[in-house]
Enzyme design. Sequence first.
Site, PDB file in Angstrom:
ATOM      1  N   THR A 174      41.816  19.071 -16.677  1.00 29.56           N
ATOM      2  CA  THR A 174      43.254  19.206 -16.461  1.00 29.56           C
ATOM      3  C   THR A 174      43.977  17.875 -16.319  1.00 29.56           C
ATOM      4  O   THR A 174      44.970  17.616 -17.003  1.00 29.56           O
ATOM      5  CB  THR A 174      43.509  20.066 -15.214  1.00 29.56           C
ATOM      6  OG1 THR A 174      42.993  21.380 -15.448  1.00 29.56           O
ATOM      7  CG2 THR A 174      44.991  20.169 -14.907  1.00 29.56           C
ATOM      8  N   ASN A 222      39.412  14.934 -12.982  1.00 26.41           N
ATOM      9  CA  ASN A 222      40.196  15.401 -11.843  1.00 26.41           C
ATOM     10  C   ASN A 222      39.786  14.638 -10.584  1.00 26.41           C
ATOM     11  O   ASN A 222      40.621  14.305  -9.742  1.00 26.41           O
ATOM     12  CB  ASN A 222      39.991  16.900 -11.624  1.00 26.41           C
ATOM     13  CG  ASN A 222      40.542  17.738 -12.754  1.00 26.41           C
ATOM     14  OD1 ASN A 222      41.458  17.333 -13.466  1.00 26.41           O
ATOM     15  ND2 ASN A 222      39.967  18.922 -12.952  1.00 26.41           N
ATOM     16  N   LYS A 259      50.004  23.312 -10.161  1.00 24.23           N
ATOM     17  CA  LYS A 259      49.049  22.313  -9.687  1.00 24.23           C
ATOM     18  C   LYS A 259      49.784  20.995  -9.489  1.00 24.23           C
ATOM     19  O   LYS A 259      50.605  20.600 -10.327  1.00 24.23           O
ATOM     20  CB  LYS A 259      47.921  22.103 -10.701  1.00 24.23           C
ATOM     21  CG  LYS A 259      47.045  23.317 -10.953  1.00 24.23           C
ATOM     22  CD  LYS A 259      45.976  22.978 -11.985  1.00 24.23           C
ATOM     23  CE  LYS A 259      45.073  24.168 -12.284  1.00 24.23           C
ATOM     24  NZ  LYS A 259      44.050  23.828 -13.305  1.00 24.23           N
ATOM     25  N   ASP A 260      49.415  20.268  -8.436  1.00 18.11           N
ATOM     26  CA  ASP A 260      50.085  18.986  -8.207  1.00 18.11           C
ATOM     27  C   ASP A 260      49.871  18.026  -9.373  1.00 18.11           C
ATOM     28  O   ASP A 260      50.802  17.360  -9.821  1.00 18.11           O
ATOM     29  CB  ASP A 260      49.624  18.357  -6.888  1.00 18.11           C
ATOM     30  CG  ASP A 260      48.121  18.169  -6.788  1.00 18.11           C
ATOM     31  OD1 ASP A 260      47.566  17.381  -7.570  1.00 18.11           O
ATOM     32  OD2 ASP A 260      47.496  18.797  -5.919  1.00 18.11           O
ATOM     33  N   ARG A 261      48.640  17.962  -9.903  1.00 20.56           N
ATOM     34  CA  ARG A 261      48.376  17.036 -11.000  1.00 20.56           C
ATOM     35  C   ARG A 261      49.139  17.409 -12.268  1.00 20.56           C
ATOM     36  O   ARG A 261      49.513  16.541 -13.049  1.00 20.56           O
ATOM     37  CB  ARG A 261      46.881  16.919 -11.267  1.00 20.56           C
ATOM     38  CG  ARG A 261      46.140  18.220 -11.562  1.00 20.56           C
ATOM     39  CD  ARG A 261      44.634  17.986 -11.543  1.00 20.56           C
ATOM     40  NE  ARG A 261      43.837  19.169 -11.860  1.00 20.56           N
ATOM     41  CZ  ARG A 261      43.412  20.048 -10.972  1.00 20.56           C
ATOM     42  NH1 ARG A 261      43.725  19.896  -9.690  1.00 20.56           N
ATOM     43  NH2 ARG A 261      42.671  21.083 -11.334  1.00 20.56           N
TER      44      ARG A 261
END
Length: 547
Positions: A85, A106, A168-170
């Site tokens: 991701t 990640n 998702k934060d990323r």
Amino acid sequence: MKMKTAILLPPLLTSLLLSISVPAAAAPARPAPAPKLVVVMAVDGLPQEQLVRYRDQFGKGGFRRLLDGGAWFSDAHQAHGTTVTAVGHAAILTGAYPNQHGIVANNWIDRATGQPVYCTEDRTHQYIGEDTDPSDGTSPARLRVDTLGDQLRYATGNRAKVIAVSGKDRGAILLAGKGGTAYMYMEGSGNFASSTWYMQQHPQWVQAYLAGKPQDRYYGQTWRPLLADSAYANDAEGPPFSFSYRGESGKPDADYYKRLKEGPAVDELTLDFARAAIDGEALGANPAGVPDLLGVSLSGHDYVNHRHGPESKMSHDHLQRLDRMLASFFTHLDKRVGADGWMIVLTADHGFANSAEFSQRQRIDAGRIDGKKLLAGLEQHLAATFNGLKPIVNAVPPNIYLDTAAIDKAGIRRADVEAAASKWLQAQAGVADVYTRTRFEESGATGTRQDLLMRRGWHRAESGDIVVVPRAYWAFGSGTSGATHGTPYRYDTSVPLIMMGKRWITPGNYTQYAEVVDIAPTLAALLQVRAPAGAEGRVLTEALRRP
């Protein structure tokens, strides 16, 4: 002094010359003005194959609107070796591979401490109004290059607005870049929040959105198939599923909010918040008259595929629901910005392998590699080979990090340790190949497609000294169900890449090879701004409308 002699023309010739009409030079065609709003959307964990397989079941206004009215590159790839991701999201708007943008996984190992770090971790910043753990993603500090949004902000004197939102934060942070603003879903509360990297307090429109508690509307609801049972006849699972949104306390709580991530609710909430951002920030109606950029990363499909596999009914149904959500979102953009005022690029951060159990039923060699057992066996082998030396600092598969100081102190060549590790690892079940620091730095590792992708995915300062590549249809994990991704094989690299905007994009199915890193330079050309510094992709000129 010499006198100039005038040249006298015969009267008839002079008359003829004066009568000739010389046409004026044609004015060059002016390109269409830049889009008022550029939407860059990533569907987390969407393989190209699923988009094709379920195409006939989509409605008219979502994926089919993109496929029919946009430029669809049907041979597009996340062209690096570690297809996860964070790595994929970083590629989208930097136009760079991991060997430049520095987001190699990640999670990886910090060489200074020997401890795991998270890709968007920044312990100097916190979420606004939410609990923050030290390893939570709060900033893009570890991203080593700039993004398209950063260049757009620079070119417009920071007047362009760059907003990104994700489950998702990323997903949000790596699309927002250094100068944009990221909002991410909080699994403890169901809110969307930014961090102190971006601001100290949420704007009024965010506060108003949060006050409405839209995340609580799903409590007690059940996710059931959208289509008739016959539509799922080719899927792997048995009877139709049902998935309830509840918490153990009997009311909305942290368990419930976390459960929202496991189905279509998180994507519906993400798109709802994106609508609120469009309205609250007046995206596409910038008073400075400059383009705005909205990044949207939809996380639900990745969670569903991990849990159930892309061959499952739940994955199939989730994509159908997402299709209907996109149709509604596009209609909102038409109304707020105008159908001729916005354009979109839709892609994915990675594809997906089928679950190992499903592949085995298809008589494909597939399985899981237990990373802990693999590492323990490797440590034992190296200790036996090098007189008790313990040369491994830490590992987050596929990356293994060596204790170079201990190796040097023992008077052993690093290359010898790498070679011993590589030979042992390649003899283990499920391992296809092993790349070492020596192999990357001395040979360049560019002999095959896999070599090229692995070389692009390796960063000298961040990646492991040893990188393990599983065999096709094998993956790291110790469970007995679910699916994953992360390899250089085509089922993990092949993703959608669709651009739509009738004033700027020529529709069609483009079979030319394309990469996700092409997105940033292509949008930079359309917006007439400088491409990000690390961008290595090409401008997809074949899909751009001619002036």
